[in-house]
Motif scaffolding. Structure first.
Motif, mmCIF file in Angstrom:
data_model
loop_
_atom_site.group_PDB
_atom_site.id
_atom_site.type_symbol
_atom_site.label_atom_id
_atom_site.label_comp_id
_atom_site.label_asym_id
_atom_site.label_seq_id
_atom_site.Cartn_x
_atom_site.Cartn_y
_atom_site.Cartn_z
ATOM 1 N N ASN A 486 0.819 -1.209 0.000
ATOM 2 C CA ASN A 486 0.000 0.000 0.000
ATOM 3 C C ASN A 486 0.855 1.262 0.000
ATOM 4 O OD1 ASN A 486 -2.953 -0.240 -0.065
ATOM 5 N ND2 ASN A 486 -2.622 -1.689 1.606
ATOM 6 N N ASP A 487 2.174 1.067 0.007
ATOM 7 C CA ASP A 487 3.073 2.215 -0.104
ATOM 8 C C ASP A 487 3.995 1.973 -1.302
ATOM 9 O OD1 ASP A 487 5.420 0.663 0.649
ATOM 10 O OD2 ASP A 487 4.669 0.732 2.694
ATOM 11 N N ARG A 488 4.904 2.894 -1.529
ATOM 12 C CA ARG A 488 5.755 2.805 -2.714
ATOM 13 C C ARG A 488 7.234 2.579 -2.363
ATOM 14 N NH1 ARG A 488 3.847 3.555 -7.439
ATOM 15 N NH2 ARG A 488 5.899 4.217 -8.244
ATOM 16 N N LYS A 489 7.493 2.051 -1.190
ATOM 17 C CA LYS A 489 8.883 1.841 -0.784
ATOM 18 C C LYS A 489 9.610 0.923 -1.771
ATOM 19 C CE LYS A 489 11.786 0.108 2.955
ATOM 20 N NZ LYS A 489 11.843 -0.537 4.292
ATOM 21 N N ILE A 490 9.013 -0.223 -2.079
ATOM 22 C CA ILE A 490 9.641 -1.152 -3.025
ATOM 23 C C ILE A 490 9.550 -0.595 -4.437
ATOM 24 C CG2 ILE A 490 9.520 -3.471 -4.018
ATOM 25 C CD1 ILE A 490 8.437 -4.444 -1.328
ATOM 26 N N ALA A 491 8.376 -0.084 -4.799
ATOM 27 C CA ALA A 491 8.149 0.407 -6.157
ATOM 28 C C ALA A 491 9.161 1.488 -6.540
ATOM 29 C CB ALA A 491 6.726 0.941 -6.283
ATOM 30 N N ASP A 492 9.404 2.415 -5.660
ATOM 31 C CA ASP A 492 10.316 3.509 -5.988
ATOM 32 C C ASP A 492 11.753 3.017 -6.191
ATOM 33 O OD1 ASP A 492 8.257 5.324 -5.966
ATOM 34 O OD2 ASP A 492 8.635 6.033 -3.921
ATOM 35 N N GLU A 493 12.147 1.989 -5.440
ATOM 36 C CA GLU A 493 13.490 1.442 -5.631
ATOM 37 C C GLU A 493 13.589 0.672 -6.943
ATOM 38 O OE1 GLU A 493 15.890 -0.050 -2.608
ATOM 39 O OE2 GLU A 493 14.687 0.746 -0.950
#
Length: 500
Positions: A486-493
């Protein structure tokens, strides 16, 4: 057929008769587990704090024992890890299983002398069920490999501590030890890539017949095997390899690529082990679902997943479950976990006998816009289209994009590492989106109402997820990439790994 294979068929027959008792008397066995567990722990600190002596039925238990996750049970668990006895279960644990969570950091799960044998028995019975149903037992005469964590144990307040797979390694039955690889020395290697290379060196010329492990790390082993053998398929390296045992993640997204690496459609057994207890295993090649272990020192409870975060969610035991409904799994165990929320979601695919499918994680869903898309829906949508079009999926993860570029609607952003990429990535993404809309009415409504735009797929470079996990210090072992966030921690990396 060797003597071990012959004897295993006889053993399998008797074990299957015991399993028939589980299949036919599950509710009764769960009631017995409930009574035995509460009685055994009534004089512990937890039992006294929660008035176990006054519990006469399940309604009493629900009233006195709240559902808690690890963080909420931590005050009791810390007393255990500091060496105090009789806290959650009589005495001290035999082991502490060291694991890691997304929110709790390092976790220590108690394993008692009563619960430890259940891990071994369930794994054994999974293999014996296969032998009994299929008549195939030749694999026990050859070599077997279990890709697992290091068996080196440390001590915490005098209690042996390590990864579950490493602890279990000390309890493998003697009749399997001679056939088992890798060697103890290789198993002790902590660096995963160094360990896989050492395992390849030890096994490449052996008569491997059974291979077991978490699918993405088995795939890495197969890739390394192929590389050192000049590109051979696993079946040509191990001509007698006939059985693959897996757990930890849903196998379906990996199946096509694994079978391509192996070279044929191999028999497989799915297991559902956790540090908290061995919950279920696949007992049939013909019927879907995993047989729930109802006599293994665990009393199960279930909360409808859509109610989990409510103030007073519905909380039921086995006799009241419904088929095809998603539940959060709650455990009470002979190691002293009470009202323990494992974090997994399951559904029942059969009640005669009680069989389950693992559908995801209670906190691994996307509901940034109220859609509550779950892992099962995402995996089925992606793999349905991929299989239809002959597309090879290595790994993937999905996150919401709530702050898109100006003029765009928000969307679900998918990051996919393909083995074989679609010719038209946008068309592939649209097909997946259409299937997902059919599976989740809330998502459909958001697309139809122009609240969201259809999902967007990013194609990732080769070995992206291996490199990402390496960068996080989580390569190998029991570590898994979260499929939904539900957040973008992995997505942004992962943005740095997208194809140009």
């Amino acid at each position: 057929m060797g003597i071990k294979a012959t004897l295993s068929k006889v053993f399998a027959y008797f074990v299957n008769r015991q399993l028939d008792n589980i299949r036919q008397n599950a509710v009764t066995l769960q009631q017995k587990a409930f009574t035995d567990l509460v009685h055994a722990a009534k004089d512990t600190a937890f039992g006294k704090d929660h008035k176990f002596a006054s519990i006469n039925n399940y309604e009493d238990f629900k009233r006195l024992v709240p559902v808690r996750d690890y963080e909420e049970l931590r005050p009791y668990i810390e007393r255990v890890t500091h060496g105090e006895a009789d806290v959650m279960w009589p005495g001290k644990p035999a082991y502490l299983a060291k694991t890691s969570g997304t929110t709790s950091g390092v976790k220590y799960i108690p394993i008692s002398k009563e619960s430890m044998p259940e891990h071994i028995k369930a794994a054994r019975n999974a293999l014996l069920s296969y032998i009994h149903e299929t008549g195939k037992a030749d694999f026990v005469d050859g070599k077997m490999i279990f890709l697992q964590g290091s068996p080196v144990l440390s001590e915490k307040a005098g209690i042996s501590t390590g990864r579950l797979s490493g602890i279990v390694a000390h309890h493998v039955p003697g009749y399997l030890q001679k056939n088992r690889l890798p060697s103890y020395e290789t198993n002790c290697i902590e660096d995963w890539e160094e360990k896989v290379d050492a395992i390849v060196g030890e096994t490449a010329k052996e008569d491997m017949r059974l291979i077991s492990g978490i699918p993405p790390w088995c795939q890495m082993y197969f890739d390394r095997l192929s590389a050192v053998s000049g590109g051979k398929k696993v079946k040509d390296i191990f001509p007698n390899f006939k059985l693959f045992v897996h757990g930890g993640v849903n196998y379906e997204p990996y199946r096509a690529r694994m079978e391509e690496a192996i070279g044929f459609k191999i028999d497989s057994i799915e297991t559902y082990p956790a540090s908290e207890g061995f919950i279920a295993f696949q007992d049939s090649q013909k019927e879907k679902g995993l047989l729930l272990m109802v006599d293994a020192g665990i009393f199960y409870e279930f909360i409808p997943s859509e109610e989990y975060f409510n103030e007073n969610p519905t909380r039921i035991n086995l006799k009241d479950v419904e088929l095809e409904r998603n539940y959060a799994l709650i455990m009470n165990t002979s190691a002293g976990l009470w009202g323990y929320s494992l974090g997994d979601t399951i559904k029942f695919v059969s009640k005669n006998p009680y069989k389950i499918a693992v559908t995801g994680r209670i906190k691994h869903y996307i509901s940034a816009f109220g859609e509550h898309v779950i892992g099962e829906e995402v995996e089925q949508a992606l793999m349905g289209v991929a299989n239809e079009e002959g597309i090879d999926i290595v790994e993937f993860t999905v996150a919401p994009q709530v702050n898109p570029a100006e003029g765009q609607l928000p969307y679900h952003e998918w990051f996919i590492e393909f083995g074989k990429e679609p010719n038209d990535l946008a068309a592939f993404a649209l097909k997946v989106d259409k299937v997902l809309q059919k599976k989740n009415i809330y998502y459909f409504d958001l697309i139809e109402g122009n609240i969201l735009q259809p999902l967007i797929v990013n194609s990732l470079k080769k070995d992206t997820f291996i490199n990402y996990m390496r960068s996080q210090g989580k390569l190998g072992g029991q570590n898994k990439v979260p499929r939904l966030s539900n957040d973008r921690k992995i997505a942004d990396e992962l943005k740095a790994y997208t194809q140009n």
